[in-house]
Design a protein around this motif. Structure first.
Motif, PDB file in Angstrom:
ATOM      1  N   LEU A 165      98.769  56.629  -6.772  1.00 18.36           N
ATOM      2  CA  LEU A 165      98.947  56.807  -5.336  1.00 18.36           C
ATOM      3  C   LEU A 165      97.841  57.681  -4.751  1.00 18.36           C
ATOM      4  O   LEU A 165      97.292  57.375  -3.689  1.00 18.36           O
ATOM      5  CB  LEU A 165     100.311  57.437  -5.062  1.00 18.36           C
ATOM      6  N   ALA A 166      97.507  58.769  -5.449  1.00 20.22           N
ATOM      7  CA  ALA A 166      96.465  59.669  -4.962  1.00 20.22           C
ATOM      8  C   ALA A 166      95.127  58.944  -4.856  1.00 20.22           C
ATOM      9  O   ALA A 166      94.374  59.146  -3.890  1.00 20.22           O
ATOM     10  CB  ALA A 166      96.350  60.884  -5.881  1.00 20.22           C
ATOM     11  N   ARG A 167      94.816  58.084  -5.827  1.00 22.15           N
ATOM     12  CA  ARG A 167      93.570  57.295  -5.754  1.00 22.15           C
ATOM     13  C   ARG A 167      93.610  56.354  -4.553  1.00 22.15           C
ATOM     14  O   ARG A 167      92.626  56.200  -3.831  1.00 22.15           O
ATOM     15  CB  ARG A 167      93.369  56.490  -7.043  1.00 22.15           C
ATOM     16  N   TRP A 168      94.756  55.723  -4.337  1.00 19.77           N
ATOM     17  CA  TRP A 168      94.931  54.788  -3.223  1.00 19.77           C
ATOM     18  C   TRP A 168      94.749  55.497  -1.890  1.00 19.77           C
ATOM     19  O   TRP A 168      94.081  54.983  -0.990  1.00 19.77           O
ATOM     20  CB  TRP A 168      96.324  54.170  -3.336  1.00 19.77           C
ATOM     21  N   VAL A 169      95.322  56.685  -1.767  1.00 20.42           N
ATOM     22  CA  VAL A 169      95.191  57.467  -0.540  1.00 20.42           C
ATOM     23  C   VAL A 169      93.734  57.842  -0.306  1.00 20.42           C
ATOM     24  O   VAL A 169      93.216  57.728   0.807  1.00 20.42           O
ATOM     25  CB  VAL A 169      96.077  58.726  -0.610  1.00 20.42           C
ATOM     26  N   ARG A 170      93.058  58.292  -1.364  1.00 18.46           N
ATOM     27  CA  ARG A 170      91.663  58.717  -1.229  1.00 18.46           C
ATOM     28  C   ARG A 170      90.749  57.537  -0.893  1.00 18.46           C
ATOM     29  O   ARG A 170      89.929  57.622   0.020  1.00 18.46           O
ATOM     30  CB  ARG A 170      91.200  59.391  -2.522  1.00 18.46           C
ATOM     31  N   HIS A 171      90.889  56.447  -1.608  1.00 23.58           N
ATOM     32  CA  HIS A 171      90.013  55.291  -1.385  1.00 23.58           C
ATOM     33  C   HIS A 171      90.234  54.667  -0.009  1.00 23.58           C
ATOM     34  O   HIS A 171      89.282  54.180   0.612  1.00 23.58           O
ATOM     35  CB  HIS A 171      90.240  54.229  -2.473  1.00 23.58           C
ATOM     36  N   GLY A 172      91.463  54.670   0.458  1.00 23.67           N
ATOM     37  CA  GLY A 172      91.759  54.022   1.735  1.00 23.67           C
ATOM     38  C   GLY A 172      91.729  54.960   2.928  1.00 23.67           C
ATOM     39  O   GLY A 172      91.945  54.519   4.061  1.00 23.67           O
ATOM     40  N   PRO A 185     103.402  50.650  -0.204  1.00 26.00           N
ATOM     41  CA  PRO A 185     102.868  49.347  -0.617  1.00 26.00           C
ATOM     42  C   PRO A 185     102.238  49.446  -1.995  1.00 26.00           C
ATOM     43  O   PRO A 185     102.240  50.514  -2.619  1.00 26.00           O
ATOM     44  CB  PRO A 185     101.819  49.051   0.471  1.00 26.00           C
ATOM     45  N   ASP A 186     101.701  48.348  -2.467  1.00 28.73           N
ATOM     46  CA  ASP A 186     101.032  48.342  -3.779  1.00 28.73           C
ATOM     47  C   ASP A 186      99.872  49.333  -3.754  1.00 28.73           C
ATOM     48  O   ASP A 186      98.919  49.175  -2.989  1.00 28.73           O
ATOM     49  CB  ASP A 186     100.511  46.929  -4.074  1.00 28.73           C
ATOM     50  N   THR A 187      99.967  50.365  -4.568  1.00 30.39           N
ATOM     51  CA  THR A 187      98.958  51.429  -4.537  1.00 30.39           C
ATOM     52  C   THR A 187      98.001  51.371  -5.729  1.00 30.39           C
ATOM     53  O   THR A 187      97.316  52.348  -6.015  1.00 30.39           O
ATOM     54  CB  THR A 187      99.645  52.806  -4.522  1.00 30.39           C
ATOM     55  N   ARG A 188      97.947  50.238  -6.405  1.00 28.26           N
ATOM     56  CA  ARG A 188      97.084  50.168  -7.593  1.00 28.26           C
ATOM     57  C   ARG A 188      95.606  50.100  -7.200  1.00 28.26           C
ATOM     58  O   ARG A 188      95.170  49.152  -6.548  1.00 28.26           O
ATOM     59  CB  ARG A 188      97.460  48.958  -8.446  1.00 28.26           C
ATOM     60  N   VAL A 189      94.881  51.117  -7.603  1.00 27.15           N
ATOM     61  CA  VAL A 189      93.437  51.169  -7.435  1.00 27.15           C
ATOM     62  C   VAL A 189      92.856  51.518  -8.805  1.00 27.15           C
ATOM     63  O   VAL A 189      93.270  52.517  -9.399  1.00 27.15           O
ATOM     64  CB  VAL A 189      93.011  52.226  -6.397  1.00 27.15           C
ATOM     65  N   PRO A 190      91.920  50.734  -9.329  1.00 26.12           N
ATOM     66  CA  PRO A 190      91.375  51.043 -10.657  1.00 26.12           C
ATOM     67  C   PRO A 190      90.787  52.447 -10.693  1.00 26.12           C
ATOM     68  O   PRO A 190      90.159  52.893  -9.726  1.00 26.12           O
ATOM     69  CB  PRO A 190      90.289  49.983 -10.847  1.00 26.12           C
ATOM     70  N   PRO A 191      90.992  53.182 -11.797  1.00 23.35           N
ATOM     71  CA  PRO A 191      90.367  54.510 -11.918  1.00 23.35           C
ATOM     72  C   PRO A 191      88.853  54.417 -11.820  1.00 23.35           C
ATOM     73  O   PRO A 191      88.245  53.400 -12.194  1.00 23.35           O
ATOM     74  CB  PRO A 191      90.802  54.986 -13.309  1.00 23.35           C
ATOM     75  N   ASP A 192      88.241  55.451 -11.278  1.00 21.35           N
ATOM     76  CA  ASP A 192      86.789  55.494 -11.207  1.00 21.35           C
ATOM     77  C   ASP A 192      86.196  55.459 -12.615  1.00 21.35           C
ATOM     78  O   ASP A 192      86.690  56.118 -13.532  1.00 21.35           O
ATOM     79  CB  ASP A 192      86.323  56.775 -10.496  1.00 21.35           C
TER      80      ASP A 192
END
Length: 258
Positions: free
Chosen positions: A23-30, A224-231
């Motif tokens: 979720l944190a990655r999703w928030v940051r990326h978006g 929503p779907d919060t899947r974002v691949p790790p950096d």
């Protein structure tokens, strides 16, 4: 219901904390903004629920907002003003350990706010939250429920434990005799501020471990779907000889032997 054992709790918590990291990655990326309000009885378990969310998230991205009593200057401002300064920017999450709903709870029950101030708050809060949601903030409001008997047990535990005694304030002690007053204030607040765009979710926290899991599951399921691949991180070997070969073994200056 049987209290949840620590082993069961930790087993159920681990995959949820992986989801929170995603979720944190999703928030940051978006560039998204999330606000979560934690309200409820004294001793209900707000701090533990907040810790479960932020434990494995960058504290620069996920901030806890726990404001002290307003200063003399702040008490003359528009009521919501000092809370606005702590709302998240793009890519951030703000967890409010108590929030603007202090006015409808402790301030009303303990006489820190007049009847007119409370009435104005209950009228303005939905409009304030509508503006937040309209601006793109994802707003979640949780009320943590705790029976009076369980609350008394936790107050006694705080009194006896020197590591928890700081949590027992004069306001907490005064609140013990006003459980019913707080219940009435809560029901009035819920009726006025439970809206389709910013609904309240009540969670049973008589068993705090089970309550945390329930709250986290609800929070994650409403996103929503919060899947974002790790950096991707390149982790190449360091050039040259290892430091141990170049400088020998570095010994610590001191070691604790207690």
């Amino acid at each position: 219901m049987k209290k949840l054992k620590r082993e069961e709790y930790e087993k159920a918590l681990e995959p949820m904390q992986e989801e929170l990291a995603a979720l944190a990655r999703w928030v940051r990326h978006g560039g998204r903004r999330i606000v979560v309000l934690f309200e409820g009885r004294d001793t209900a378990g707000k701090g533990g629920a907040i810790d479960a969310i932020r434990e494995h998230v960058n504290p620069r991205q996920c901030r806890v907002v726990a404001l002290p009593s307003p200063t003399g200057r702040e008490s003359t401002q528009w009521y919501f003003q000092r809370y606005v300064a702590h709302l998240p920017a793009a890519g951030e999450i703000a967890l409010f350990d108590r929030s603007w709903y202090n006015r409808a709870g402790v301030e009303q029950v303990m006489g820190f706010a007049s009847a007119a101030q409370v009435k104005a708050f209950l009228q303005q809060a939905p409009m304030f939250e509508q503006m937040l949601v309209d601006d793109g903030i994802m707003l979640f409001k949780y009320w943590l429920c705790c029976d009076q008997e369980r609350q008394e047990e936790r107050f006694a535990e705080r009194l006896e434990d020197p590591l928890k005694r700081w949590k027992l304030s004069p306001i907490d002690l005064a609140a013990r005799a006003r459980y019913a007053d707080y219940t009435r204030a809560r029901e009035t607040m819920l009726k006025a501020t439970h809206t389709g765009f910013a609904p309240w979710t009540l969670v049973d926290f008589n068993d705090q471990k089970r309550g945390r899991l329930t709250l986290l599951r609800d929070f994650l399921d409403r996103l929503p779907d919060t899947r974002v691949p790790p950096d991707k991180v390149e982790f190449a070997p360091l050039p040259g000889k290892p430091l141990k070969e170049r400088y020998g073994v570095l010994k610590p200056i001191a070691t604790y032997h207690g």
